[in-house]
Design a protein around this motif. Sequence first.
Motif, mmCIF file in Angstrom:
data_model
loop_
_atom_site.group_PDB
_atom_site.id
_atom_site.type_symbol
_atom_site.label_atom_id
_atom_site.label_comp_id
_atom_site.label_asym_id
_atom_site.label_seq_id
_atom_site.Cartn_x
_atom_site.Cartn_y
_atom_site.Cartn_z
ATOM 1 N N GLY A 9 -51.888 35.637 -7.317
ATOM 2 C CA GLY A 9 -50.767 36.105 -8.115
ATOM 3 C C GLY A 9 -50.669 37.614 -8.201
ATOM 4 N N ARG A 10 -51.582 38.309 -7.518
ATOM 5 C CA ARG A 10 -51.539 39.771 -7.535
ATOM 6 C C ARG A 10 -52.122 40.328 -6.241
ATOM 7 N NH1 ARG A 10 -56.055 42.541 -9.074
ATOM 8 N NH2 ARG A 10 -54.778 44.100 -10.104
ATOM 9 N N VAL A 11 -51.975 41.642 -6.070
ATOM 10 C CA VAL A 11 -52.519 42.323 -4.895
ATOM 11 C C VAL A 11 -53.057 43.675 -5.376
ATOM 12 C CG1 VAL A 11 -50.315 43.382 -4.240
ATOM 13 C CG2 VAL A 11 -52.033 42.974 -2.500
ATOM 14 N N THR A 12 -54.102 44.161 -4.718
ATOM 15 C CA THR A 12 -54.670 45.451 -5.114
ATOM 16 C C THR A 12 -53.938 46.586 -4.419
ATOM 17 O OG1 THR A 12 -56.295 45.449 -3.331
ATOM 18 C CG2 THR A 12 -56.957 44.406 -5.414
ATOM 19 N N ASN A 13 -54.028 47.775 -5.021
ATOM 20 C CA ASN A 13 -53.436 48.962 -4.408
ATOM 21 C C ASN A 13 -54.094 49.258 -3.066
ATOM 22 O OD1 ASN A 13 -51.486 49.670 -6.417
ATOM 23 N ND2 ASN A 13 -53.167 50.307 -7.724
ATOM 24 N N ALA A 14 -55.401 49.056 -2.982
ATOM 25 C CA ALA A 14 -56.121 49.312 -1.735
ATOM 26 C C ALA A 14 -55.625 48.391 -0.623
ATOM 27 C CB ALA A 14 -57.623 49.125 -1.944
ATOM 28 N N LYS A 15 -55.373 47.133 -0.953
ATOM 29 C CA LYS A 15 -54.885 46.180 0.052
ATOM 30 C C LYS A 15 -53.485 46.574 0.521
ATOM 31 C CE LYS A 15 -56.540 42.137 -0.212
ATOM 32 N NZ LYS A 15 -56.925 40.761 -0.478
ATOM 33 N N LEU A 16 -52.659 47.069 -0.406
ATOM 34 C CA LEU A 16 -51.319 47.538 -0.031
ATOM 35 C C LEU A 16 -51.407 48.746 0.899
ATOM 36 C CD1 LEU A 16 -49.026 47.356 -3.177
ATOM 37 C CD2 LEU A 16 -48.791 46.133 -1.041
ATOM 38 N N ARG A 17 -52.264 49.706 0.547
ATOM 39 C CA ARG A 17 -52.417 50.901 1.395
ATOM 40 C C ARG A 17 -52.892 50.510 2.785
ATOM 41 N NH1 ARG A 17 -54.660 52.948 -3.451
ATOM 42 N NH2 ARG A 17 -56.753 52.650 -2.629
ATOM 43 N N PHE A 18 -53.851 49.575 2.847
ATOM 44 C CA PHE A 18 -54.365 49.110 4.132
ATOM 45 C C PHE A 18 -53.263 48.436 4.948
ATOM 46 C CE2 PHE A 18 -56.052 45.582 6.659
ATOM 47 C CZ PHE A 18 -56.849 46.290 7.552
ATOM 48 N N ALA A 19 -52.492 47.565 4.320
ATOM 49 C CA ALA A 19 -51.429 46.844 5.021
ATOM 50 C C ALA A 19 -50.366 47.801 5.547
ATOM 51 C CB ALA A 19 -50.803 45.811 4.093
ATOM 52 N N ILE A 20 -50.001 48.797 4.747
ATOM 53 C CA ILE A 20 -48.973 49.746 5.173
ATOM 54 C C ILE A 20 -49.491 50.625 6.304
ATOM 55 C CG2 ILE A 20 -47.618 51.751 4.446
ATOM 56 C CD1 ILE A 20 -47.258 50.290 1.738
ATOM 57 N N SER A 21 -50.741 51.081 6.208
ATOM 58 C CA SER A 21 -51.279 51.923 7.287
ATOM 59 C C SER A 21 -51.424 51.119 8.579
ATOM 60 C CB SER A 21 -52.607 52.563 6.882
ATOM 61 O OG SER A 21 -53.623 51.602 6.790
ATOM 62 N N THR A 22 -51.823 49.861 8.476
ATOM 63 C CA THR A 22 -51.906 48.992 9.655
ATOM 64 C C THR A 22 -50.531 48.817 10.278
ATOM 65 O OG1 THR A 22 -53.775 47.807 8.706
ATOM 66 C CG2 THR A 22 -52.568 46.696 10.474
ATOM 67 N N PHE A 23 -49.533 48.570 9.445
ATOM 68 C CA PHE A 23 -48.160 48.420 9.930
ATOM 69 C C PHE A 23 -47.690 49.694 10.620
ATOM 70 C CE2 PHE A 23 -43.671 49.311 8.915
ATOM 71 C CZ PHE A 23 -43.071 48.344 9.702
ATOM 72 N N MET A 24 -47.950 50.835 10.006
ATOM 73 C CA MET A 24 -47.499 52.114 10.572
ATOM 74 C C MET A 24 -48.186 52.383 11.917
ATOM 75 S SD MET A 24 -45.421 53.700 8.283
ATOM 76 C CE MET A 24 -45.708 55.416 8.022
ATOM 77 N N ASN A 25 -49.466 52.046 12.037
ATOM 78 C CA ASN A 25 -50.197 52.283 13.282
ATOM 79 C C ASN A 25 -49.787 51.300 14.379
ATOM 80 O OD1 ASN A 25 -51.626 54.415 12.189
ATOM 81 N ND2 ASN A 25 -53.313 53.117 11.519
ATOM 82 N N ASP A 26 -49.711 50.027 14.035
ATOM 83 C CA ASP A 26 -49.414 49.000 15.027
ATOM 84 C C ASP A 26 -47.950 48.971 15.445
ATOM 85 O OD1 ASP A 26 -52.033 48.341 14.804
ATOM 86 O OD2 ASP A 26 -51.725 46.426 13.789
ATOM 87 N N TYR A 27 -47.072 49.362 14.544
ATOM 88 C CA TYR A 27 -45.645 49.270 14.802
ATOM 89 C C TYR A 27 -44.986 50.636 14.767
ATOM 90 C CZ TYR A 27 -46.411 44.328 14.401
ATOM 91 O OH TYR A 27 -46.872 43.063 14.602
ATOM 92 N N ASN A 28 -45.702 51.636 15.260
ATOM 93 C CA ASN A 28 -45.211 53.005 15.236
ATOM 94 C C ASN A 28 -43.902 53.164 16.002
ATOM 95 O OD1 ASN A 28 -45.389 55.695 14.422
ATOM 96 N ND2 ASN A 28 -46.496 56.302 16.247
ATOM 97 N N PHE A 29 -43.692 52.356 17.031
ATOM 98 C CA PHE A 29 -42.454 52.451 17.803
ATOM 99 C C PHE A 29 -41.240 52.137 16.927
ATOM 100 C CE2 PHE A 29 -43.892 48.094 18.157
ATOM 101 C CZ PHE A 29 -42.736 47.364 18.004
ATOM 102 N N LEU A 30 -41.395 51.293 15.927
ATOM 103 C CA LEU A 30 -40.278 51.001 15.011
ATOM 104 C C LEU A 30 -39.881 52.249 14.227
ATOM 105 C CD1 LEU A 30 -41.254 47.550 13.467
ATOM 106 C CD2 LEU A 30 -39.393 48.023 15.042
ATOM 107 N N MET A 31 -40.865 53.012 13.808
ATOM 108 C CA MET A 31 -40.602 54.177 12.984
ATOM 109 C C MET A 31 -39.932 55.289 13.820
ATOM 110 S SD MET A 31 -41.776 52.746 10.424
ATOM 111 C CE MET A 31 -41.767 53.930 9.130
ATOM 112 N N GLU A 32 -40.368 55.424 15.068
ATOM 113 C CA GLU A 32 -39.830 56.483 15.917
ATOM 114 C C GLU A 32 -38.454 56.124 16.461
ATOM 115 O OE1 GLU A 32 -42.836 56.861 18.871
ATOM 116 O OE2 GLU A 32 -44.218 57.903 17.536
ATOM 117 N N GLY A 33 -38.210 54.814 16.680
ATOM 118 C CA GLY A 33 -36.981 54.383 17.313
ATOM 119 C C GLY A 33 -35.781 54.338 16.381
ATOM 120 N N GLU A 34 -35.975 54.499 15.100
ATOM 121 C CA GLU A 34 -34.845 54.376 14.165
ATOM 122 C C GLU A 34 -34.245 55.705 13.826
ATOM 123 O OE1 GLU A 34 -35.831 50.298 11.932
ATOM 124 O OE2 GLU A 34 -36.413 52.107 10.923
#
Length: 101
Positions: A76-101
Amino acid sequence: MIDPDSIPHIGQMVRIMKGRDAGGVACIIQIEDSRFVYIADGDKRKVDRSKKKNVNHLHLFDFISPEVKNSIEQTGRVTNAKLRFAISTFMNDYNFLMEGE
């Protein structure tokens, strides 16, 4: 995966398009209804002070973090650390999405 124009999902990554945090990336941690969601990034916007946002002011990415989704579904909840990890993983793995927009 999911259609980016479809309804929002828990754990889905979004780019904030309007407001003070415009241009930032966050994660959906709660869905109020078909129009509003709560987002947080674990850094500037902590889980306990999540931001209510209109879905029309967000760009929904075609990516749902399994860590965030599972944590919220199981506890029913998520930690701030888990959110930071998920966002950094997304940014690293899907960097082409960020550059292509």
